[in-house]
Design an enzyme around this catalytic site. Structure first.
Site, PDB file in Angstrom:
ATOM      1  N   GLY A   1       3.878  -7.710  -9.503  1.00  0.00           N
ATOM      2  CA  GLY A   1       4.968  -7.654  -8.653  1.00  0.00           C
ATOM      3  C   GLY A   1       4.530  -7.397  -7.085  1.00  0.00           C
ATOM      4  O   GLY A   1       4.944  -7.852  -6.085  1.00  0.00           O
TER       5      GLY A   1
ATOM      6  N   GLU B   1      -0.842   4.754 -11.278  1.00  0.00           N
ATOM      7  CA  GLU B   1       0.605   4.091 -11.791  1.00  0.00           C
ATOM      8  C   GLU B   1       1.614   4.927 -12.356  1.00  0.00           C
ATOM      9  O   GLU B   1       2.911   4.651 -11.852  1.00  0.00           O
ATOM     10  CB  GLU B   1       0.219   2.901 -12.871  1.00  0.00           C
TER      11      GLU B   1
ATOM     12  N   HIS C   1       7.158   2.410  -4.888  1.00  0.00           N
ATOM     13  CA  HIS C   1       5.942   2.529  -5.397  1.00  0.00           C
ATOM     14  C   HIS C   1       4.861   2.142  -4.919  1.00  0.00           C
ATOM     15  O   HIS C   1       3.817   2.918  -4.745  1.00  0.00           O
ATOM     16  CB  HIS C   1       6.370   1.495  -6.763  1.00  0.00           C
ATOM     17  N   GLU C   2       4.754   1.069  -4.081  1.00  0.00           N
ATOM     18  CA  GLU C   2       3.451   0.768  -3.566  1.00  0.00           C
ATOM     19  C   GLU C   2       3.225   1.719  -2.432  1.00  0.00           C
ATOM     20  O   GLU C   2       2.121   2.245  -1.926  1.00  0.00           O
ATOM     21  CB  GLU C   2       3.515  -0.557  -2.949  1.00  0.00           C
TER      22      GLU C   2
END
Length: 878
Positions: A273, A330, A307-308
Site C-alpha cells: 500500500g 508496524e 500510518h505512514e
C-alpha cells in the site's frame, strides 16, 4: 536467491564490530530508457572495533567494477560473491571504502523500479528498499541497526524531478543543469537513517506543493504522481489528512516532526500500500482514485496516509534493532493511524474503531489461526523469515494488542510512556524491553507477565458468557469462560489463556424495535478458564449480551443461546455502529469455523445489511459473502445461492439513492456475482452506457469490472477486450485487460498464461499479478484441474529462481482452488515430500493448505445444515 540471505547472527556480529558514519552515493540515471543498468558509486566512512571479524558489504549488482578500501584496491573477482563484498584489510578505528558498480533496474517493485507510462512514454523510477533491497542500488551494510547519514548525488535527464529524503541543496532547489541533456541533483544529509527507509524517486512528475504551519515552523509538503494521473490527484483531501496528522502526532509523541519536509509520491506497480521512506513516502497508485470511490475508500486511504506519517516517529526516528521487533514499527503505526482518526479534534472519521473492529481484526484473526501463527514479537532468524511476516499479526493483531494495552494502563499513561520512549531513543534503535520500561514508569504497572502472555505467545482466545437466571429472569450468576483453541499439531507455539480488560454490554430490544445498550460493565478477565463477574448479578437478563463491547481486547466472541437467537433475528436492530460491527465480525468468524453454515450467514446478511449505515462494513460483508459462496458453500447449492445473492444485490442497487455510495457498492456486488444469462445481459448493458439503475456512471472501474465478468462467462473475446483497452490506454487499463484476457474460459488461454508466468517469467510485477487474477477466475473447475499437480511441481524452482515478491505472487496467487477437494490432498503430499524446502515457502503452502482444509469443513457444515435445515436450536430461525 542463493547467497542473498542475512542471518540475525551475522547482523549482530556486524553491529558489534561496526559503527557507520556516512554514505555518499552517486547515481547516474541517464540510461533509464536505453539499458537495464545504471552506474552506482558509493563511499562509506565507518569505524571498526574488530578488524579481524569476517565483515562484508551487501551489494546485488550485475557488475562490480571496483572496490577501494582505505586507499587499497581490491580485486572484484576475489571479494565479490553472492551479493557480498568481503572486507579484508580493515583497520581498528576509521575506515573508508569506495565501491563502483553497475546496478540493475527492476520491474518487480524491488530495488529501483523502472516504469514507462504507456499513455505518454514518460519514464519513472522509484526505490523500494524494505526489507534489504537498498543493496540493489548501492553498496551498504543493509540492516536496520547500522544507521548512518546519507547524501545522494543523482545525474538525470533535464526534464526530470528527483526526490529524496531531504530537499535538494543546489541553487534554486531544483537541480543544477550542467549540460543540455543532463541535470545533477545534490541532496543534504538527513538525520541518521536505516538503509531500508532511504528514498529515491525520479521522473517528470506532476507536483503540487503546500506547507503546514505551526507556531515555530513552516514545513514544506509535496504531492507527486505521474503526469497522466494529474487530473485525478485529490490534492485538498490528501493535504487535509496530512495536516490532521501533523497537528496530532507531535503532541501525542512529545516530539516535533523529525525531518525537513514531507513528500508523498504515488508510484506505479507498487507491491504494497505504501512505504515509510523518511520524508519521501511512496504510495500505490490505487490511492489516486480514477473512478468513483466510496467514503470507506477515502477513510482507508486516510488510515494509510496516517500510518505512514506516524512511521516518521515509529520506524524512522526510532527504529527496531532487528526484524523480530518489526511490530514496534508496524503495530504502532497501525494503532496510531486509527487513534488519530478517532481522537483528533474535528476528525472526519471519528468512528474509525468500527472499521478497525470489522476489517483489520478480521485479518488478524485469520492469520492467528493458521498453523504458521507466531507471537507479535517474532523470532526472525534471517531475512527470509521476515519477508513473509508483513501480515495480519504484525499489523492488525499487534495494533489490537496495543489498543488492549492502552485500556489496561489507561490512554494517558500509555501515551506518556510513548513520549518517554521516543525522547530516550530518538535517532537510535530499540528492542521490546526499551518500550516496556517506559510504559511501566508511566503507568506504575509491572508489564512483564502481560508482555509474556500478549507479545510472546501466539493464538487468539475465545470468550463466551455463562449466565444463570432465576424464574423471574433475574441474573443469579455471571461468568466469562475463556478458551485457548488448540493450534495445529505442527504449530511452533502453544495456545495460552491471557488476561483481558473487557467491557460487557447488555442490550435490550425496546418497544420501537431498537436494540439499545442498557448497561455496561468494565472488568478484568483473568488468565484462567472462568472469571466471575459478580457486579452483573441481580440485573434483568437482557436480550443480547455482548462480550468485549467497545472492542477493548483482541479476542473471538461467542454468545449464549438467548443472545445468539437475538443476534440472528435482530442484528439490524442494534442502534450503534461499533456493536453491530462486533456482531458482524463474530458471525463471520463462526462461519469460518463451520459453526454457522454459509447459507445461514447469507440469510443473516440479507436480513440485516439494509440497516447497516457504515458503508465500509457493507463492503466487508460483500467481500465475505462472495468468499463464502466461492469457498464455504456446498457445491451442489453454490449456483442457487449465488443467484440469490446476485438478485438481492440487483434489488438493492435499484432502490438505493441514485449516485450514492450504497448504490455503487451494490452494483459492484451485482457485477461480481452475476452468473445467469439475464444478469449477464444487464452487465453487458453497462458497456453500452446503460446502467441497471439511474444515477450510476459507468466509469473506468465499473466498465472493467463488467468486462472481466463477461470475459469469465465467455461472452467477450480478444477483440472486445482490446477495444476497451484502447478506450483506457493507461497502466491500470493494461492490467485490467490482462486480467480479462486470462479469465476467458478456454484451455489455450489458461495454457498461455501459465507459460507466461511459470515458464517464461517475463512479466512485470503489475502484469503478472493481473494475469494470475484472471487465470484463477473460472466458472468451470475442469479448466484449472490440470494445473494442480503442475503447480506443486513448479513452486520450488520458482522460489529459487525469482525475486521474493514475484515468487510470493505466484505461490499465493496460483494456489489451486480451495473449493476443490483434491487441493488439500495435493498440498499435504507436497508438504510431506518437501520437508527440506525453504521455510518461507513451506510456510506459505502450509497456510494455503490450512485454508483449503477450513473450506472443506465449512462446506461440510453447509451440507449438513441443508439436510436438516432447522435441526439446530440457535439456527432455527433460518
Amino acid at each position: 536467491m542463493p547467497g542473498t540471505n542475512l542471518t540475525a547472527e551475522e547482523a549482530r556480529l556486524r553491529s558489534r564490530a561496526l559503527a557507520v558514519d556516512t554514505y555518499d552515493v552517486a547515481l547516474d540515471l541517464r540510461t533509464a530508457a536505453e539499458s537495464g543498468t545504471f552506474a552506482s558509486v558509493t563511499e562509506i566512512r565507518f569505524d571498526c572495533a574488530d578488524p579481524d571479524a569476517p565483515l562484508f558489504l551487501d551489494l546485488r549488482a550485475p557488475l562490480l567494477r571496483e572496490v577501494t578500501l582505505n586507499g587499497r584496491s581490491l580485486k572484484p573477482a576475489q571479494v565479490f560473491r553472492n551479493s557480498r563484498i568481503a572486507l579484508s584489510g580493515l583497520v581498528a578505528g576509521r575506515n573508508h571504502v569506495r565501491v563502483a558498480a553497475d546496478c540493475a533496474y527492476s520491474t518487480t517493485g524491488e530495488g529501483l523500479h523502472h516504469f514507462t507510462d504507456p499513455v505518454d512514454g514518460h519514464t519513472y523510477l522509484y526505490s523500494q528498499f524494505e526489507v534489504a533491497d537498498a543493496r540493489r542500488v548501492f553498496a551498504c551494510f543493509d540492516q536496520p541497526d547500522l544507521k548512518a547519514r546519507f547524501r545522494f548525488t543523482v545525474t538525470a535527464p533535464p526534464q526530470w524531478t528527483v526526490i529524496s529524503n531531504t530537499p535538494p541543496v543546489v541553487a534554486g532547489a531544483c537541480g543544477d543543469a550542467t549540460a543540455d541533456n543532463v541535470r545533477t541533483w545534490s541532496f543534504g544529509r538527513p538525520p541518521r537513517l536505516s538503509t531500508y527507509v532511504v528514498s529515491l524517486a525520479a521522473g517528470p512528475f506532476h507536483a503540487v506543493h503546500s506547507e503546514h504551519r505551526t507556531a515555530g515552523r513552516s514545513l514544506p509538503l509535496g504531492l507527486y504522481c505521474r503526469r497522466s494521473l494529474a487530473e485525478h490527484l485529490d490534492v485538498e483531501d490528501l493535504f487535509a489528512v496530512i495536516r490532521q496528522g501533523l497537528d496530532w502526532f507531535p503532541e501525542r509523541f512529545g516530539h516535533p516532526y523529525p525531518f525537513e519536509k514531507y513528500d508523498q509520491i504515488f508510484v506505479p506497480g507498487f507491491n504494497a500500500g505504501a512505504m515509510e521512506n523518511a520524508a519521501a513516502v511512496t504510495f500505490s497508485e490505487k490511492y489516486v482514485f480514477r473512478s468513483h470511490a466510496t467514503e470507506a475508500a477515502y477513510r482507508k486511504r486516510a488510515a494509510t496516509v496516517l500510518h505512514e506519517l506516524s512511521h516518521m516517529w515509529f520506524g524512522d526516528l526510532v527504529t527496531m534493532a532487528w526484524w523480530d521487533d518489526l511490530w514496534l514499527n508496524e503495530s504502532f503505526a497501525t494503532y496510531c493511524s486509527f487513534a488519530c482518526q478517532a481522537l483528533a479534534p474535528g476528525s472526519r472519521w471519528a468512528d474509525s474503531w468500527t472499521t478497525f473492529a470489522n476489517h483489520q481484526k478480521a485479518k488478524a484473526y485469520r492469520q492467528d489461526q493458521l498453523p504458521s501463527t507466531y507471537p507479535v514479537v517474532a523470532r526472525i532468524h534471517d531475512l527470509e523469515d521476515v519477508l513473509v511476516n508483513f501480515d495480519g499479526i504484525t499489523y492488525a493483531k499487534g495494533a489490537a494488542v496495543l489498543k488492549q494495552l492502552a485500556a489496561y494502563v489507561g490512554t494517558d499513561a500509555f501515551f506518556a510512556g510513548v513520549r518517554a520512549y521516543i525522547a530516550a531513543h530518538a535517532h537510535g534503535n530499540t528492542r521490546l524491553p526499551d518500550l516496556l520500561r517506559a510504559l511501566e514508569r508511566a503507568s506504575g504497572r509491572n508489564l512483564g507477565s502481560w508482555a509474556e502472555l500478549w507479545l510472546k505467545t501466539a493464538g487468539v482466545n475465545v470468550l463466551r458468557p455463562e449466565i444463570d437466571t432465576g424464574v423471574d429472569g433475574t441474573i443469579t450468576g455471571f461468568r466469562v469462560r475463556q478458551e485457548a483453541p488448540a493450534l495445529s499439531a505442527d504449530a511452533a507455539v502453544e495456545a495460552v489463556l491471557r488476561p483481558h480488560r473487557i467491557a460487557i454490554g447488555f442490550y435490550h430490544l425496546d418497544e420501537t424495535g431498537t436494540l439499545s445498550r442498557v448497561h455496561r460493565a468494565e472488568t478484568d478477565v483473568l488468565a484462567q478458564e472462568l472469571t466471575d463477574v459478580p457486579e452483573l448479578t441481580g440485573r434483568p437478563r437482557p436480550h443480547l449480551v455482548l462480550i468485549n463491547d467497545d472492542d477493548l481486547t483482541y479476542v473471538k466472541v461467542r454468545f449464549d443461546a438467548v443472545s445468539l437467537r437475538t443476534l440472528t433475528e435482530q442484528l439490524g436492530a442494534l442502534a450503534e455502529p461499533l456493536p453491530r460491527a462486533l456482531c458482524w465480525a463474530a458471525a463471520w468468524d463462526m462461519t469460518r469455523d463451520g459453526e454457522l453454515p454459509t447459507r445461514a450467514y447469507l440469510d443473516l446478511v440479507l436480513s440485516a445489511v439494509d440497516a447497516e449505515a457504515d458503508i465500509g462494513v457493507v463492503e466487508s460483508l460483500h467481500r465475505q459473502v462472495a468468499y463464502a459462496l466461492r469457498h464455504y458453500t456446498d457445491p451442489g447449492a453454490r449456483e442457487d445461492l449465488t443467484a440469490r445473492w446476485s438478485e438481492a444485490a440487483l434489488e438493492r442497487l435499484r432502490t438505493a439513492e441514485p449516485g450514492s455510495d450504497r448504490q455503487l457498492v451494490w452494483l459492484r456486488a451485482f457485477i461480481g456475482s452475476a452468473r445467469t444469462q439475464p444478469h449477464l445481459d444487464l452487465v453487458a448493458d453497462i458497456l453500452e452506457g446503460v446502467a441497471p439503475a439511474p444515477g450510476l456512471v459507468p466509469d473506468p472501474g465499473l466498465r472493467w469490472a463488467a468486462v472481466i465478468r463477461l470475459a469469465v462467462a465467455g461472452r467477450l473475446g480478444e477483440a472486445e477486450i482490446a477495444a476497451e483497452e484502447r478506450h483506457d490506454p493507461t497502466p491500470a487499463g493494461a492490467a485490467h485487460a490482462a486480467t480479462a484476457r486470462a479469465a476467458r474460459p478456454e484451455a489455450a488461454v489458461k495454457a498461455e498464461v501459465w507459460a507466461a508466468v511459470i515458464d517464461r517469467g517475463d512479466l512485470s510485477n503489475q502484469m503478472q499479478k493481473a494475469a494470475i487474477a484472471g487465470f484463477t477466475e473460472t466458472a468451470d473447475p475442469a479448466l484449472l484441474a490440470p494445473y494442480t499437480e503442475r503447480y506443486f511441481e513448479a513452486i520450488s524452482g520458482i522460489w529459487e529462481s525469482r525475486s521474493h515478491e514475484m515468487a510470493k505472487q505466484i505461490v499465493l496467487g496460483l494456489f489451486p482452488p480451495l473449493s476443490d477437494a483434491v487441493t488439500a490432498e495435493a498440498a499435504a503430499r507436497w508438504l510431506d515430500a518437501q520437508a527440506d524446502a525453504p521455510p518461507a515457502l513451506r510456510r506459505l503452502v502450509r497456510e494455503q493448505h490450512d485454508d483449503a482444509c477450513r473450506a472443506q469443513r465449512a462446506r461440510a457444515a453447509d451440507r449438513s445444515h441443508a439436510r436438516e435445515p432447522r435441526a439446530h436450536g440457535p439456527y432455527a430461525t433460518f
